[in-house]
Design a protein around this motif. Sequence first.
Motif, PDB file in Angstrom:
ATOM      1  N   GLU A  60      54.182  32.713  41.648  1.00 17.73           N
ATOM      2  CA  GLU A  60      53.123  31.602  41.340  1.00 17.73           C
ATOM      3  C   GLU A  60      51.433  31.316  41.425  1.00 17.73           C
ATOM      4  O   GLU A  60      51.075  30.723  40.560  1.00 17.73           O
ATOM      5  CB  GLU A  60      54.662  30.621  41.309  1.00 17.73           C
ATOM      6  N   MET A  61      51.538  31.079  42.503  1.00 20.00           N
ATOM      7  CA  MET A  61      50.580  30.670  43.270  1.00 20.00           C
ATOM      8  C   MET A  61      49.399  31.176  42.858  1.00 20.00           C
ATOM      9  O   MET A  61      48.474  30.980  42.770  1.00 20.00           O
ATOM     10  CB  MET A  61      50.320  30.246  44.794  1.00 20.00           C
ATOM     11  N   LEU A  62      49.272  33.038  42.823  1.00 17.77           N
ATOM     12  CA  LEU A  62      48.725  33.950  41.857  1.00 17.77           C
ATOM     13  C   LEU A  62      48.071  33.111  41.139  1.00 17.77           C
ATOM     14  O   LEU A  62      46.685  33.851  41.064  1.00 17.77           O
ATOM     15  CB  LEU A  62      49.329  35.046  43.198  1.00 17.77           C
ATOM     16  N   PHE A  63      49.063  33.423  40.590  1.00 18.81           N
ATOM     17  CA  PHE A  63      49.327  33.677  38.580  1.00 18.81           C
ATOM     18  C   PHE A  63      48.410  32.032  38.471  1.00 18.81           C
ATOM     19  O   PHE A  63      47.119  32.373  37.558  1.00 18.81           O
ATOM     20  CB  PHE A  63      50.451  33.226  37.953  1.00 18.81           C
ATOM     21  N   ARG A  64      48.341  30.507  39.028  1.00 23.08           N
ATOM     22  CA  ARG A  64      47.604  29.557  39.173  1.00 23.08           C
ATOM     23  C   ARG A  64      46.177  30.066  39.663  1.00 23.08           C
ATOM     24  O   ARG A  64      45.359  29.856  38.627  1.00 23.08           O
ATOM     25  CB  ARG A  64      48.589  28.664  39.645  1.00 23.08           C
ATOM     26  N   LEU A  65      45.939  31.023  40.571  1.00 19.61           N
ATOM     27  CA  LEU A  65      45.186  31.021  40.635  1.00 19.61           C
ATOM     28  C   LEU A  65      43.749  32.519  40.223  1.00 19.61           C
ATOM     29  O   LEU A  65      42.905  31.415  39.706  1.00 19.61           O
ATOM     30  CB  LEU A  65      44.206  31.637  42.560  1.00 19.61           C
ATOM     31  N   LEU A  66      44.794  33.051  39.213  1.00 17.34           N
ATOM     32  CA  LEU A  66      44.139  33.591  38.402  1.00 17.34           C
ATOM     33  C   LEU A  66      43.212  32.921  37.213  1.00 17.34           C
ATOM     34  O   LEU A  66      42.259  33.155  36.037  1.00 17.34           O
ATOM     35  CB  LEU A  66      45.089  35.387  37.992  1.00 17.34           C
ATOM     36  N   GLN A  67      44.273  31.635  36.836  1.00 11.56           N
ATOM     37  CA  GLN A  67      44.431  30.790  35.604  1.00 11.56           C
ATOM     38  C   GLN A  67      42.848  30.075  35.463  1.00 11.56           C
ATOM     39  O   GLN A  67      42.554  29.265  34.614  1.00 11.56           O
ATOM     40  CB  GLN A  67      45.442  30.306  34.936  1.00 11.56           C
TER      41      GLN A  67
END
Length: 198
Positions: A60-67
Amino acid sequence: MTLDLQAVAALLVEHGPVLGGDRFSTSPVDDDLLDALRRMLRLLDRPAEIPVLAAMLEREMLFRLLQGPQGEKLRELARADGHLSRIGQAIAWIRSHPHQPVRVGDLAEIAHMSSAAFYRHFKAATALSPIQYQKQIRLLEARHLLIAQPGNVARVAFAVGYESASQFSREYARQFGSPPARDAARLLAGGETAIEVL
């Protein structure tokens, strides 16, 4: 938490269309990313839940960083053929061989680039030349050693790859604002530790 570029690449494959982004810049952490980070830290109080929830929270954190505003650079890092990924290979070499002399031509070979292109991309990625970057790595390592094993500054200078203790002391003072022994004593007295930011 280590940045798992394979996990980033997997997210890009699965969710590429929703992951737009800007160029790299420093930015505050948004509430969604901060919430995931808090939930990850809470797992320290619940070790039995770590095997089940940690991987999901990291994803989830990686996804948030990508966004977020850093997403474009993260995408570039995850692409194996991207310039940033190839510069990352050279940076990894510098970090694992901090005591060896840096030759731009050798690093360019590692990155599969011409020397001119490598130098330009390296400087764009780090805001430093390869030699300046290695100097930063050496000085940070020296600071760690001076705190962990206070004592002989000359020994630390040679341990991190300097050939001259006086040159080391000058560069250290320029970087950290005071000579090595005084800086280490100040950090030890304040109970601080050196933090690596590169």
